[in-house]
Design an enzyme around this catalytic site. Structure first.
Site, PDB file in Angstrom:
ATOM      1  CG  HIS A   1      -0.881   8.436   4.346  1.00  0.00           C
ATOM      2  ND1 HIS A   1      -0.821   7.066   4.524  1.00  0.00           N
ATOM      3  CD2 HIS A   1      -0.459   8.967   5.512  1.00  0.00           C
ATOM      4  CE1 HIS A   1      -0.369   6.792   5.747  1.00  0.00           C
ATOM      5  NE2 HIS A   1      -0.136   7.935   6.365  1.00  0.00           N
TER       6      HIS A   1
ATOM      7  CE1 TYR B   1       1.939   1.971  13.909  1.00  0.00           C
ATOM      8  CE2 TYR B   1      -0.230   2.810  13.323  1.00  0.00           C
ATOM      9  CZ  TYR B   1       1.068   2.471  12.962  1.00  0.00           C
ATOM     10  OH  TYR B   1       1.483   2.612  11.666  1.00  0.00           O
TER      11      TYR B   1
ATOM     12  CD  GLU C   1      -3.784   6.290  10.916  1.00  0.00           C
ATOM     13  OE1 GLU C   1      -3.275   7.384  11.187  1.00  0.00           O
ATOM     14  OE2 GLU C   1      -3.381   5.208  11.381  1.00  0.00           O
TER      15      GLU C   1
ATOM     16  CG  ASN D   1      -3.667   2.135   9.561  1.00  0.00           C
ATOM     17  OD1 ASN D   1      -3.693   1.183   8.776  1.00  0.00           O
ATOM     18  ND2 ASN D   1      -3.415   3.378   9.173  1.00  0.00           N
TER      19      ASN D   1
ATOM     20  CD  GLU E   1      -0.314   3.148   8.689  1.00  0.00           C
ATOM     21  OE1 GLU E   1       0.037   3.526   9.834  1.00  0.00           O
ATOM     22  OE2 GLU E   1      -0.636   3.926   7.795  1.00  0.00           O
TER      23      GLU E   1
ATOM     24  NE  ARG F   1      -2.059   1.574   3.634  1.00  0.00           N
ATOM     25  CZ  ARG F   1      -2.235   2.633   4.447  1.00  0.00           C
ATOM     26  NH1 ARG F   1      -3.149   3.533   4.158  1.00  0.00           N
ATOM     27  NH2 ARG F   1      -1.543   2.758   5.558  1.00  0.00           N
TER      28      ARG F   1
HETATM   29  C1  BGC Z   1       0.025   6.853  10.057  1.00  0.00           C
HETATM   30  C2  BGC Z   1       1.444   6.828   9.575  1.00  0.00           C
HETATM   31  C3  BGC Z   1       2.379   7.058  10.737  1.00  0.00           C
HETATM   32  C4  BGC Z   1       2.186   5.942  11.743  1.00  0.00           C
HETATM   33  C5  BGC Z   1       3.077   6.039  12.972  1.00  0.00           C
HETATM   34  C6  BGC Z   1      -0.199   6.162  11.369  1.00  0.00           C
HETATM   35  O1  BGC Z   1      -1.008   6.957  12.164  1.00  0.00           O
HETATM   36  O2  BGC Z   1      -0.839   6.386   9.069  1.00  0.00           O
HETATM   37  O3  BGC Z   1       1.593   7.788   8.586  1.00  0.00           O
HETATM   38  O4  BGC Z   1       3.706   7.161  10.369  1.00  0.00           O
HETATM   39  O5  BGC Z   1       0.863   5.943  12.200  1.00  0.00           O
HETATM   40  O6  BGC Z   1       2.820   7.198  13.681  1.00  0.00           O
END
Ligand code: BGC
Length: 442
Positions: free
Chosen positions: A117, A288, A162, A286, A345, A73
């Site tokens: 993006h 994290y 996002e 995405n 992501e 992507r």
């Molecule tokens: C974003 C990326 C960013 C990553 C780490 C995501 O929110 O899509 O562009 O680098 O997180 O912060």
């Protein structure tokens, strides 16, 4: 356990974070150029070179191929295609992505093109940006122009990356470009206008190219209460509505979350709920870490950040909580009719220390991937409709307001020489991609 045969593996990047070449071949200015020029990047750097992917893309495609990745992507820079956001098309901008797509296909990699993006053409921001519904038409026109050129070869289209982060940090808190501090109403307006824009763009693309797969990517983090105090529990629910549900309920159910209906009365017009709904093919997620939230009067939605009780943290000061990914995937199954989805992501910034030979043994990142992949594997085994996994990110890159200081890559980029060096995590994910299994780690 192992992953299904047709499960796709790969990496994600974004135009602004890797391309550089900001004033090359007729590209126009975007909001992040302005933000950087205003001195808003923590380490004082900017993205004018970044990874120089604009010139070095064949090397980057070769890295994807050597890893055995089947999907990639990337994002298309709106200001390269339409330097002022609307009007005259810049042929050289389209040519660049044309070459990239051909290169990916020649390497046997499925291109997944994201239209936005975060590099909004500055003239569109000057006209109100995502605060105004006037942006819907220009975004749909841009989508039409790009797909016209590429949809014969690109079969996966992602509208936005996002929208929630754009709204919350770009227009609510002002920590991202365009740096507006408009609080709760600013966030909700930007969210709703992105909902309208992405659905309109999908209708435009579908009308011309009925064979493509359409979707969007959003950042979905479970919102956990900081304590058992009912006020914190209610705060986490409000934040879940803002962070996750405006986007997901809007797109997948054609609905504004009940919790926010009153706050959005001045933003949502009659008939909008129908307009924001679109039957997508693939939802990109995405992930994290979860958001731990508490009641905090005076802040937008009276919600503040709590303190996760964990002992592992990344270099972004984000907690490492792999179970959150399992919870998120099962919530998509439960609340959104098991919508077909993929991880668009997932990854972590760590301080990498090259050894004497320049090798990067990024054990923390490897462990991060292994733990999160186990969550995905568990979700798949429990019937979640997950089709693929893309890591963030192929390369160390320009990490927005943090500049060049935070490294998320599975390939190290030396910003002086632009040399690429695959890290241990690259070899780890490569093995996963080639075998469909998560190797044991020490
Ligand atoms: C974003 C990326 C960013 C990553 C780490 C995501 O929110 O899509 O562009 O680098 O997180 O912060």
């Amino acid at each position: 356990m192992s992953f299904p045969k047709d499960f796709f593996w790969g990496a994600s990047t974004s135009s602004y974070q890797i391309e550089g070449a900001l004033d090359v071949d007729g590209r126009g200015p975007c909001i992040w150029d302005t933000f950087a020029a205003q001195g808003r990047i923590n380490d004082g750097t900017n993205a004018s070179v970044a990874c120089d992917h604009y010139h070095r893309w064949p090397e980057d495609v070769a890295l994807l191929k050597a890893a055995g990745f089947g999907a990639y992507r990337f994002s298309i820079a709106w200001p390269r295609i339409l330097p002022t956001g609307t009007g005259a098309v810049n042929a050289k901008g389209l040519d660049f992505y044309d070459r990239l797509v051909d290169g990916l296909l020649a390497a046997g990699i499925r291109p997944m093109a994201c239209l936005y993006h975060w590099d909004l053409p500055q003239p569109l921001e000057d006209a109100g940006g995502w605060q105004t519904r006037a942006i819907v038409g220009p975004f749909a026109d841009y989508a039409r122009i790009v797909s016209e050129r590429l949809a014969d070869r690109v079969k996966d289209w992602v509208m936005l990356n996002e929208p929630n982060i754009v709204a919350i940090f770009g227009y609510g808190f002002g920590e991202h470009a365009p740096g507006k501090v408009l609080g709760a109403q600013g966030m909700l307006a930007a969210l709703h206008h992105q909902n309208l824009a992405q659905a309109e763009a999908m209708r435009a693309i579908k009308a011309q190219h009925p064979d493509v797969r359409l979707g969007t990517v959003t950042n979905v983090q479970p919102c956990l209460p900081d304590s058992t105090d009912p006020k914190d529990i209610a705060a986490a629910e409000r934040w879940d509505a803002v962070w996750n549900r405006v986007t997901l309920d809007g797109l997948l159910k054609g609905r504004v979350p009940t919790l926010l209906a009153e706050s959005m009365t001045n933003i949502v017009k009659t008939g909008d709920e129908k307009l924001i709904h679109f039957p997508i093919d693939l939802l990109g997620l995405n992930y994290y870490s979860p958001n731990t939230m508490k009641h905090e009067p005076g802040r937008p939605f009276d919600v503040g950040w709590g303190t996760p009780k964990v002992d592992r943290w990344t270099d972004m000061a984000w907690p490492v909580q792999p179970d959150g990914l399992y919870d998120l995937l099962t919530s998509i199954k439960r609340d959104y009719n098991n919508q077909a989805c993929y991880i668009a992501e997932n990854g972590a910034a760590y301080v990498d220390q090259p050894d004497a030979n320049g090798a990067i043994h990024d054990a923390d990142r490897v462990r991060y991937f292994a733990d999160h992949l186990r969550s995905v594997e568990r979700a798949v085994a429990d019937g979640c409709n997950v089709k693929g996994y893309l890591c963030w990110s192929l390369l160390d890159n320009f990490e927005w307001a943090f500049g060049l200081t935070k490294r998320f890559g599975i390939v190290r980029v030396d910003y002086d020489t632009l040399k690429r060096t695959p890290k241990d995590s690259y070899r780890f994910l490569s093995e996963v991609a080639k075998t469909g299994k998560i190797p044991a780690i020490l």
